[in-house]
Design an enzyme around this catalytic site. Structure first.
Site, PDB file in Angstrom:
ATOM      1  N   ASP A 290       3.629 -11.451  -0.409  1.00  0.00           N
ATOM      2  CA  ASP A 290       3.350 -10.827   0.805  1.00  0.00           C
ATOM      3  C   ASP A 290       3.856 -11.983   1.829  1.00  0.00           C
ATOM      4  OD1 ASP A 290       1.909  -9.443   2.991  1.00  0.00           O
ATOM      5  OD2 ASP A 290       1.192  -8.230   1.468  1.00  0.00           O
TER       6      ASP A 290
ATOM      7  N   ARG B   3      -2.709 -12.615  -0.523  1.00  0.00           N
ATOM      8  CA  ARG B   3      -3.808 -13.033   0.492  1.00  0.00           C
ATOM      9  C   ARG B   3      -4.468 -14.226   0.069  1.00  0.00           C
ATOM     10  NH1 ARG B   3      -2.160  -8.026   2.011  1.00  0.00           N
ATOM     11  NH2 ARG B   3      -0.926  -7.979   4.008  1.00  0.00           N
TER      12      ARG B   3
ATOM     13  N   TYR C  88      -9.755   2.259  -0.354  1.00  0.00           N
ATOM     14  CA  TYR C  88      -9.519   0.836   0.115  1.00  0.00           C
ATOM     15  C   TYR C  88     -10.845  -0.010   0.022  1.00  0.00           C
ATOM     16  CZ  TYR C  88      -4.780   0.719   1.636  1.00  0.00           C
ATOM     17  OH  TYR C  88      -3.456   0.919   1.526  1.00  0.00           O
TER      18      TYR C  88
ATOM     19  N   HIS D  83       6.498  -7.841   4.886  1.00  0.00           N
ATOM     20  CA  HIS D  83       5.662  -8.579   4.094  1.00  0.00           C
ATOM     21  C   HIS D  83       6.265  -9.584   3.251  1.00  0.00           C
ATOM     22  CE1 HIS D  83       1.709  -6.417   5.122  1.00  0.00           C
ATOM     23  NE2 HIS D  83       2.612  -5.158   4.957  1.00  0.00           N
TER      24      HIS D  83
ATOM     25  N   ASP E 164     -11.564  -2.822   0.415  1.00  0.00           N
ATOM     26  CA  ASP E 164     -11.920  -4.078   1.173  1.00  0.00           C
ATOM     27  C   ASP E 164     -12.656  -3.636   2.268  1.00  0.00           C
ATOM     28  OD1 ASP E 164      -9.590  -2.651   1.988  1.00  0.00           O
ATOM     29  OD2 ASP E 164      -8.719  -4.174   3.292  1.00  0.00           O
TER      30      ASP E 164
ATOM     31  N   ASP F 240       5.876  -0.873   2.811  1.00  0.00           N
ATOM     32  CA  ASP F 240       5.254  -0.720   4.113  1.00  0.00           C
ATOM     33  C   ASP F 240       5.358  -1.466   5.181  1.00  0.00           C
ATOM     34  OD1 ASP F 240       4.193  -2.444   2.107  1.00  0.00           O
ATOM     35  OD2 ASP F 240       1.895  -2.590   3.014  1.00  0.00           O
ATOM     36  N   GLU F 241       4.767  -0.965   6.432  1.00  0.00           N
ATOM     37  CA  GLU F 241       4.587  -1.906   7.404  1.00  0.00           C
ATOM     38  C   GLU F 241       5.816  -2.782   7.627  1.00  0.00           C
ATOM     39  OE1 GLU F 241      -0.215  -1.747   7.590  1.00  0.00           O
ATOM     40  OE2 GLU F 241       0.925  -3.717   6.345  1.00  0.00           O
TER      41      GLU F 241
ATOM     42  N   TRP G  52      -7.328  -5.102  -1.036  1.00  0.00           N
ATOM     43  CA  TRP G  52      -6.447  -6.129  -0.362  1.00  0.00           C
ATOM     44  C   TRP G  52      -7.790  -7.311  -0.078  1.00  0.00           C
ATOM     45  CZ3 TRP G  52      -1.725  -5.129   0.091  1.00  0.00           C
ATOM     46  CH2 TRP G  52      -1.247  -3.794  -0.085  1.00  0.00           C
ATOM     47  N   THR G  53      -7.204  -8.553  -0.038  1.00  0.00           N
ATOM     48  CA  THR G  53      -7.975  -9.784  -0.226  1.00  0.00           C
ATOM     49  C   THR G  53      -8.058 -10.747   1.114  1.00  0.00           C
ATOM     50  OG1 THR G  53      -6.434 -10.881  -1.571  1.00  0.00           O
ATOM     51  CG2 THR G  53      -7.873  -9.677  -2.724  1.00  0.00           C
ATOM     52  N   GLU G  54      -7.619 -10.300   2.141  1.00  0.00           N
ATOM     53  CA  GLU G  54      -7.919 -10.922   3.349  1.00  0.00           C
ATOM     54  C   GLU G  54      -9.113 -11.646   3.399  1.00  0.00           C
ATOM     55  OE1 GLU G  54      -6.250  -8.193   3.519  1.00  0.00           O
ATOM     56  OE2 GLU G  54      -4.603  -7.945   4.836  1.00  0.00           O
TER      57      GLU G  54
ATOM     58  N   TRP H  19      -1.002   6.088   0.905  1.00  0.00           N
ATOM     59  CA  TRP H  19      -2.184   5.129   1.437  1.00  0.00           C
ATOM     60  C   TRP H  19      -2.482   5.423   2.992  1.00  0.00           C
ATOM     61  CZ3 TRP H  19      -2.381   1.486   5.581  1.00  0.00           C
ATOM     62  CH2 TRP H  19      -1.020   1.104   6.132  1.00  0.00           C
TER      63      TRP H  19
HETATM   64  C1  ACM Z   1      -0.988  -1.162   2.925  1.00  0.00           C
HETATM   65  O1  ACM Z   1      -2.223  -1.006   3.096  1.00  0.00           O
HETATM   66  N1  ACM Z   1      -0.217  -1.502   3.882  1.00  0.00           N
HETATM   67  C2  ACM Z   1      -0.208  -0.182   1.807  1.00  0.00           C
END
Ligand code: ACM
Length: 538
Positions: free
Chosen positions: A174, A145, A403, A245, A405, A311-312, A453-455, A378
């Site tokens: 990602d 990110r 997390y 992702h 962030d 994930d996702e 996570w670095t958004e 997670w």
């Molecule tokens: C995640 O936070 N989507 C692993």
């Protein structure tokens, strides 16, 4: 406890007097400890200005040795006798003992040059006997990110080592960027490592930074990072995210996407936050492409575990895609969830054939998981509990606790107020092993890690702010055998943190002060995505 962070298992009371380390102190590295001696000379030597010459029989010396009676990562540090000793069950144990030694020297031992050359250094006279609770004490850093240049990554490895953390989970790909050079696919770095612009703040923010953002690590950069980590007894676990992702990779190689559903040749590296609908197609060409990627990844990263994300993964395109439907029918699968499990299973087998183990986020449990695969839990404890009960190894890293962030205080003062409020105390009271696991099941909990996570973190200063001081609490949770969460002595941790902040200051870490952000750490007017109420446990 001599203000040590993380707290050691046993520490004798200081005896009277101090142990002096000076220009005449030698460093004796017995077999197997040469790397630790090199680290001590380079790091503590630079901070103190002490030469730490090879031992020549003199009494004034520090002896490093490996002792069979200690657990592999355990150590014994003795400063209340002559000579001073750091003994470990392996070189790793000696290295963790050296981290304790540095903390005992005082905060100026964390600088890069001596403030007053020629001074002697003193240690309290004591004996520390110590070993970690968990073998997986990790930090995940998302460099996709926001790219962190190599120097910043090496600095984070130093910060991890200072906290006795030993697994660096390197989130390299990602939707918004691809960060590792893959020789056979040059467009992954030419195209996929750059995006045109970046939303400033979180999802609802109307602010944009209208300039390209990107960067990548060359193969030699990766070799250097892995070697630098290894010298610090840190394993680098690479993450290449499949099948979701993956928009950045599809932007570079449109044939990787579901071209029978969308015009993948028109896709760009994603410039927004969230979860892209553009996921990999489940065709043979995609599998061969990623086998090519993983072949190069295995050449560069010796770690047993290789993280494949998982994930996702939105299934919208697969539901519409004739090719995906045909794949499901050919394989006799029930639905798109089983298709994802098949996709992940393919790489689980592929990695196992090469002597490696797959690890993925807990969604990889859906639809069944190959034996030997491990799970990063997670979305709460649930995935980890299910995985451990099914005999899979687990790294516990629930969003609700670790997390980093997520904002660390209530109110409007946090720079980008996203997520649940997770304070330093919340992280300190995080328990990686859920009470409902039996002793046998609990053995599958390899440990824990914080996820960054670095958004909302565009540079190292922002990463520092979100990571610290909470990473110090996570390090203690991972290393020390703390009582049950409610019984943990947070006041004692805070007391030791008062000393630890001086170490972080000497290291130049831009942590969040206990009194709240410094003026330059605030960022009024940047919209975020606060989540109110207590965190759920899914
Ligand atoms: C995640 O936070 N989507 C692993």
């Amino acid at each position: 406890m001599a203000d040590l962070v993380p707290a050691p298992a046993h520490c004798s009371a200081d005896t009277a007097g101090r142990t002096r380390i000076g220009a005449g102190t030698a460093l004796e590295a017995r077999p197997g400890t040469e790397g630790v001696a090199r680290w001590l000379r380079a790091t503590v030597g630079a901070a103190t200005g002490l030469p730490l010459p090879e031992a020549d029989g003199r009494e004034d010396r520090l002896v490093l040795s490996i002792e069979a009676d200690l657990p592999p990562e355990g150590y014994r540090l003795v400063t209340d006798g002559r000579p001073a000793r750091i003994q470990g069950g392996s070189a790793a144990g000696v290295f963790w003992g050296a981290q304790t030694f540095r903390q005992l020297l005082g905060p100026d031992a964390f600088r890069r040059a001596p403030l007053r050359p020629g001074r002697d250094w003193e240690l309290p006279r004591l004996t520390v006997e110590d070993a970690p609770r968990f073998g997986w004490r990790g930090l995940m850093l998302d460099v996709a990110r926001h790219f962190m240049p190599k120097e910043g990554v090496l600095r984070y490895l130093d910060l991890m080592a200072a906290h006795k953390l030993n697994v660096f989970h390197f989130h390299l790909t990602d939707d918004q960027g691809w960060r590792i050079e893959i020789e056979r696919y040059p467009r992954l770095t030419e195209v996929a490592s750059w995006r045109a612009r970046t939303r400033f703040g979180h999802r609802a923010s109307p602010l944009w930074e209208e300039k390209p953002h990107g960067g990548h690590y060359t193969r030699d950069d990766i070799r250097e990072i892995v070697a630098y980590a290894a010298e610090r007894h840190i394993t680098v676990v690479p993450e290449i995210d499949v099948p979701g992702h993956s928009q950045a990779a599809i932007a570079a190689y449109p044939e990787l996407g579901n071209a029978d559903v969308v015009d993948t040749s028109a896709l760009t590296v994603w410039d927004d936050w969230g979860i892209s609908a553009n996921v990999l197609s489940p065709g043979d060409a995609t599998l061969r492409f990623y086998e090519g990627v993983f072949e190069e990844v295995l050449e560069l990263f010796p770690s047993e575990f290789v993280h494949v994300g998982g994930d996702e993964c939105r299934k919208d395109q697969w539901r519409l895609s004739p090719a995906a439907k045909a794949r499901i029918a050919d394989l006799g699968l029930a639905d798109e969830d089983e298709l994802q499990a098949w996709f992940i299973g393919h790489f689980g087998t592929w990695l196992a054939e090469r002597g490696r183990r797959l690890i993925g986020w807990d969604e990889i449990l859906e639809g069944g998981l190959a034996p030997g695969a491990a799970v990063s839990s997670w979305r709460g404890y649930g995935g980890g509990v299910a995985a451990a009960r099914a005999g899979h190894d687990v790294v516990m890293c629930p969003e609700q606790y670790v997390y980093l962030d997520h904002r660390q205080a209530p109110g409007d003062d946090e720079p980008v107020p996203i997520g649940f409020v997770r304070t330093l105390e919340d992280v300190y009271r995080f328990e990686p092993v859920p009470a409902e696991l039996t002793g046998e099941e609990a053995r599958h909990v390899l440990g824990t890690q914080a996820n960054l996570w670095t958004e909302v973190m565009e540079d190292s200063a922002r990463v520092d702010y979100q990571a610290f001081p909470r990473l110090a609490a996570l390090a203690e949770v991972a290393w020390s055998r703390l009582p049950a969460p409610a019984d943990r002595d947070f006041a004692d941790f805070e007391r030791r943190m008062a000393a630890h902040y001086r170490r972080l200051d000497a290291l130049g870490v831009g942590y969040r002060p206990p009194t709240g952000p410094r003026p330059w750490q605030r960022r009024p007017g940047v919209p975020g995505r606060p989540i109110d109420g207590p965190p759920p446990n899914r």
